[in-house]
Structure formats: structure tokens, C-alpha cells
Design a protein around this motif. Structure first.
Motif, mmCIF file in Angstrom:
data_model
loop_
_atom_site.group_PDB
_atom_site.id
_atom_site.type_symbol
_atom_site.label_atom_id
_atom_site.label_comp_id
_atom_site.label_asym_id
_atom_site.label_seq_id
_atom_site.Cartn_x
_atom_site.Cartn_y
_atom_site.Cartn_z
ATOM 1 N N GLY A 104 11.992 3.955 -2.522
ATOM 2 C CA GLY A 104 11.797 3.263 -1.100
ATOM 3 C C GLY A 104 10.637 2.443 -1.589
ATOM 4 N N HIS A 105 9.654 3.009 -2.028
ATOM 5 C CA HIS A 105 8.501 2.187 -2.437
ATOM 6 C C HIS A 105 8.972 1.073 -3.364
ATOM 7 C CE1 HIS A 105 6.419 6.471 -1.861
ATOM 8 N NE2 HIS A 105 5.768 5.585 -1.001
ATOM 9 N N ASP B 219 8.760 4.120 8.591
ATOM 10 C CA ASP B 219 7.532 4.607 9.483
ATOM 11 C C ASP B 219 7.430 3.326 10.470
ATOM 12 O OD1 ASP B 219 6.402 6.937 7.814
ATOM 13 O OD2 ASP B 219 6.693 5.440 6.473
ATOM 14 N N PHE C 75 5.505 -3.319 4.329
ATOM 15 C CA PHE C 75 5.482 -1.675 4.756
ATOM 16 C C PHE C 75 7.267 -1.440 5.415
ATOM 17 C CE2 PHE C 75 1.310 -3.211 5.496
ATOM 18 C CZ PHE C 75 0.613 -2.055 5.208
ATOM 19 N N GLY C 76 7.266 -0.197 5.412
ATOM 20 C CA GLY C 76 8.687 0.220 5.561
ATOM 21 C C GLY C 76 9.043 0.633 6.918
ATOM 22 N N LEU D 292 14.589 8.236 1.945
ATOM 23 C CA LEU D 292 13.723 8.779 0.668
ATOM 24 C C LEU D 292 12.381 8.899 1.095
ATOM 25 C CD1 LEU D 292 15.002 6.327 -2.107
ATOM 26 C CD2 LEU D 292 15.551 8.499 -1.622
ATOM 27 N N LEU E 246 10.189 -1.828 -1.670
ATOM 28 C CA LEU E 246 9.107 -2.534 -0.831
ATOM 29 C C LEU E 246 8.458 -3.702 -2.005
ATOM 30 C CD1 LEU E 246 9.159 -1.069 1.546
ATOM 31 C CD2 LEU E 246 6.864 -0.504 1.451
ATOM 32 N N PRO F 283 13.709 -2.622 5.201
ATOM 33 C CA PRO F 283 14.698 -1.628 5.629
ATOM 34 C C PRO F 283 14.456 -0.401 4.883
ATOM 35 C CG PRO F 283 15.890 -3.278 4.726
ATOM 36 C CD PRO F 283 14.383 -3.811 4.666
ATOM 37 N N THR F 284 14.884 0.878 5.546
ATOM 38 C CA THR F 284 14.620 2.053 4.809
ATOM 39 C C THR F 284 15.554 2.548 3.903
ATOM 40 O OG1 THR F 284 13.881 3.019 6.992
ATOM 41 C CG2 THR F 284 14.759 4.560 5.656
ATOM 42 N N LYS F 285 15.175 2.814 2.744
ATOM 43 C CA LYS F 285 16.088 3.062 1.498
ATOM 44 C C LYS F 285 16.358 4.620 1.638
ATOM 45 C CE LYS F 285 17.238 1.499 -2.756
ATOM 46 N NZ LYS F 285 18.067 0.514 -2.829
ATOM 47 N N PRO G 115 0.716 -1.218 -0.007
ATOM 48 C CA PRO G 115 -0.055 0.017 0.102
ATOM 49 C C PRO G 115 0.756 1.315 0.039
ATOM 50 C CG PRO G 115 -0.315 -1.346 2.025
ATOM 51 C CD PRO G 115 1.122 -1.686 1.337
ATOM 52 N N MET H 271 0.862 5.954 -0.981
ATOM 53 C CA MET H 271 0.071 7.138 -1.246
ATOM 54 C C MET H 271 0.579 7.728 -2.651
ATOM 55 S SD MET H 271 -1.039 8.863 2.480
ATOM 56 C CE MET H 271 0.563 9.431 2.755
ATOM 57 N N HIS I 246 8.980 6.576 -5.249
ATOM 58 C CA HIS I 246 10.418 6.783 -5.093
ATOM 59 C C HIS I 246 11.183 4.905 -5.028
ATOM 60 C CE1 HIS I 246 10.027 6.402 -0.741
ATOM 61 N NE2 HIS I 246 9.199 7.394 -0.752
HETATM 62 P P1 AMP Z 1 3.802 6.239 1.754
HETATM 63 O O1 AMP Z 1 3.516 6.223 0.356
HETATM 64 O O2 AMP Z 1 4.807 7.246 2.311
HETATM 65 O O3 AMP Z 1 2.352 6.071 2.669
HETATM 66 O O4 AMP Z 1 4.511 4.775 2.155
HETATM 67 C C1 AMP Z 1 4.109 3.576 1.558
HETATM 68 C C2 AMP Z 1 4.930 2.791 2.296
HETATM 69 O O5 AMP Z 1 6.330 2.917 1.786
HETATM 70 C C3 AMP Z 1 5.097 2.680 3.806
HETATM 71 O O6 AMP Z 1 5.052 1.334 4.159
HETATM 72 C C4 AMP Z 1 6.330 3.287 4.116
HETATM 73 O O7 AMP Z 1 7.045 2.918 5.238
HETATM 74 C C5 AMP Z 1 7.282 2.793 2.887
HETATM 75 N N1 AMP Z 1 8.477 3.812 2.773
HETATM 76 C C6 AMP Z 1 8.174 5.349 2.605
HETATM 77 N N2 AMP Z 1 9.575 5.699 2.435
HETATM 78 C C7 AMP Z 1 10.528 4.538 2.492
HETATM 79 C C8 AMP Z 1 11.662 4.481 2.537
HETATM 80 N N3 AMP Z 1 12.678 5.344 2.301
HETATM 81 N N4 AMP Z 1 12.193 3.185 2.330
HETATM 82 C C9 AMP Z 1 11.580 2.100 2.571
HETATM 83 N N5 AMP Z 1 10.126 2.279 2.724
HETATM 84 C C10 AMP Z 1 9.597 3.406 2.640
#
Ligand code: AMP
Length: 300
Positions: free
Chosen positions: A59-60, A174, A170-171, A208, A63, A198-200, A51, A53, A57
Motif C-alpha cells: 500500500g505504501h 484512511d 495519502f491513502g 493492506l 503511494l 486508492p486502497t491496495k 509520509p 509510520m 507494505h
Molecule cells: P501509515 O504508515 O499507516 O501511517 O500510512 C501511511 C500512508 O499510507 C497513509 O497515507 C495511508 O493512508 C497509506 N496507506 C496505508 N495503507 C494503505 C493501503 N492499503 N493502500 C493505500 N494506501 C495505504
């Protein structure tokens, strides 16, 4: 593979989007009914769900790569969920670009993209859930963004009921949200395994985030201090009391427009502990102008 040229029309106040037609096996659906038709075609396959929003980038995309490794079918949702924004301006300014997103997703060979055509498409089927969170929703983000997690819980529960995946990704960016979503699954969606990724980061360490698009060059330089502060804290973690570390590192946020918190907490209940052998993370949140950024790091 080429995408057809199309015009994108987004009206955030109505939360509607005119979707393009795409010549690719990736299916883009706007309604639960069309999603169900697609899901029926894959009824024997494992489904990994990511999921988002939107304003995608790397990071997404990371996932999505984890989802591809673990599942046969990958579904990505793009939905800027209004109920999780405690600040109406943050919602209004949240970046959105479905054309870019679909371009990126088609390169990743995602199977289904669910872009609900309206808020009602998602929320019409809502049956409110009660979840015991033992306070993990009350600290940090819960304290500084009143009502935010209520909105996250609502939308994730709805998306889980609609998509019915085996795995959801999920990342750790968050991290508090990830723990809350694990609790939702444990209590109400036992067949869904929630996987934290893990966080990218950028080369310079900045986590990101779709919100980084709203930062100018100077702001970006300032934003890099978040990870620098976290890493500095990690290097001193074993030498000082957490209370002192929290105080000293919060002070280091004074150059940000609004420093919100710097907290050290145990990794599963998010309580404060002093024992240095208990697994802990440091969490940081600050605003640059109106742009709110968060990050966290594993300390031991
Ligand atoms: P968002 O679009 O910001 O709601 O994020 C969607 C999913 O991407 C959530 O599970 C976030 O935790 C994950 N996410 C956002 N930024 C990053 C990142 N830099 N690295 C890894 N996952 C991320």
C-alpha cells in the motif's frame, strides 16, 4: 545494488534509531538540517512526499509509485508519531522494522528517506495551527479515537513545513484522514497538492495495513469480513435506506471483539445524507483482540 549489513537498534520509548549506512544514491537523513542540505541539491525539481509510520507494505509502495509518476524527486518519511496514538499500548505495539523498510525503499529508487532521530527533532519547531474542519474530525475515527486527529494534524503540518513538497500522497484507506489533510493544505499550505490514492488490497480483499502483521492466521480470516461486509452493503445500497443499512451491517460486526462503527456518509463533508444520487462511502471499524482495523468503500 547491495545494502551493507548493519544492526538495527530501535528504542521506542526514546524514539531513537541507529541508522545504517547504505551504498546507494538513496539518501537516508535523520535531521532537518541534513534534509535541508539534500533538498538544496534538488531546488529546481518537483518534490513528491509520502509520509508513513514505517512497516512498509505494498500500500505504501503504491503511494510511492504515484509520487514517482507525478514528481521528479520522491521523499518518504518514516516516523511513528506518538501524539496521534490515543492508546499507549497501540503505540508500544506498533510494528517497526527500519531494515526491511530501507530494503524496500531502495528497490523503489526513492531519493530521500527522512527518519527523524527523535520526537524532538520534529516537534521542536512546532507552531500550533488552527484549522477549520467543519466537523469532519468529530465523527467516526474522531469519535472513537479521541485526540487522534489532533496528533495527525500536528505531525502533518510539521512535516509539510519541513519538507515543503509540491505534492503529498495519502491513502484512501484512511479516507477521513485524507479529507482532513486536504483541509490543512487548503488553509495553510496552498502550494501543496494533496493527492488521494486508492486502497491496495491482498488477493482476498483485505486492505493492506501495517497492523495486519499483528494478526494471526485466524484473525486474518476474520479481518477479511470487513471488505465482505462493505461490498455486501454496496450491492444493496440503492435498495434500502441508509439508516437500515447502517443498522443491519453494524450487526454483522458482532463476531469481532469490539465492533466500533459502520457508517454511510457523503464523501466530502462526511455528513449523513439519504439521497442516493449524492456520492457516498461506507466506513467500517472493528477490533480483533487489541488490533484495530478500518476500511471503507465507494458506494455510488
Ligand atoms: P501509515 O504508515 O499507516 O501511517 O500510512 C501511511 C500512508 O499510507 C497513509 O497515507 C495511508 O493512508 C497509506 N496507506 C496505508 N495503507 C494503505 C493501503 N492499503 N493502500 C493505500 N494506501 C495505504
Amino acid at each position: 545494488m547491495k545494502l551493507q549489513k548493519y544492526k538495527k537498534k530501535i528504542d521506542k520509548t526514546k524514539n531513537t534509531v541507529a541508522l545504517p549506512r547504505i551504498r546507494y544514491k538513496m539518501k537516508v537523513v535523520e535531521t532537518i538540517s541534513n534534509l535541508n542540505t539534500e533538498l538544496l541539491k534538488h531546488s529546481n525539481k518537483s518534490i513528491g512526499f509520502v509520509p508513513t509510520m514505517g512497516s512498509l507494505h505494498d500500500g505504501h509502495l503504491s503511494l510511492i509509485n504515484y509520487a514517482q509518476l507525478k514528481s521528479e524527486i520522491v521523499i518518504v518519511s518514516i516516523f511513528v508519531n506518538p501524539t496521534q496514538f490515543n492508546d499507549p499500548n497501540d503505540f508500544k505495539n506498533y510494528p517497526s522494522n527500519h531494515k526491511n523498510d530501507l530494503d524496500k525503499l531502495s528497490n523503489e529508487k526513492v531519493d530521500i528517506v527522512f527518519i527523524p532521530k527523535s520526537v524532538n527533532e520534529i516537534y521542536a519547531s512546532e507552531k500550533p495551527l488552527k484549522i477549520r474542519l467543519d466537523g469532519i474530525d468529530k465523527v467516526m475515527e474522531g469519535k472513537h479515537r479521541k485526540g487522534h486527529f489532533d496528533g495527525v494534524i500536528r505531525v502533518v503540518s510539521l512535516l509539510f513545513s519541513i519538507v515543503r513538497p509540491q505534492f503529498a500522497f495519502f491513502g484512501e484507506k484512511d479516507y477521513q484522514q485524507l479529507l482532513i489533510i486536504k483541509s490543512i493544505a487548503k488553509e495553510h499550505f496552498k502550494s501543496i497538492e494533496v493527492i488521494g490514492c486508492p486502497t491496495k488490497r491482498d488477493k482476498n480483499g483485505l486492505a493492506l495495513s501495517s497492523r495486519n502483521l499483528l494478526l494471526n492466521e485466524d484473525d486474518q480470516k476474520k479481518a477479511i469480513n470487513l471488505i465482505k461486509i462493505l461490498k455486501h452493503c454496496k450491492s444493496l445500497f440503492n435498495n434500502y435506506d441508509n439508516t437500515k443499512l447502517e443498522k443491519d451491517f453494524f450487526e454483522k460486526l458482532k463476531d469481532f471483539s469490539i465492533p466500533e462503527y459502520f457508517e454511510i456518509r457523503e464523501i466530502s463533508c462526511l455528513k449523513r445524507v439519504e439521497d442516493k444520487t449524492t456520492k457516498q462511502r461506507a466506513f467500517i471499524a472493528a477490533k480483533i483482540g487489541n488490533i484495530r482495523l478500518i476500511d471503507n468503500i465507494e458506494l455510488n
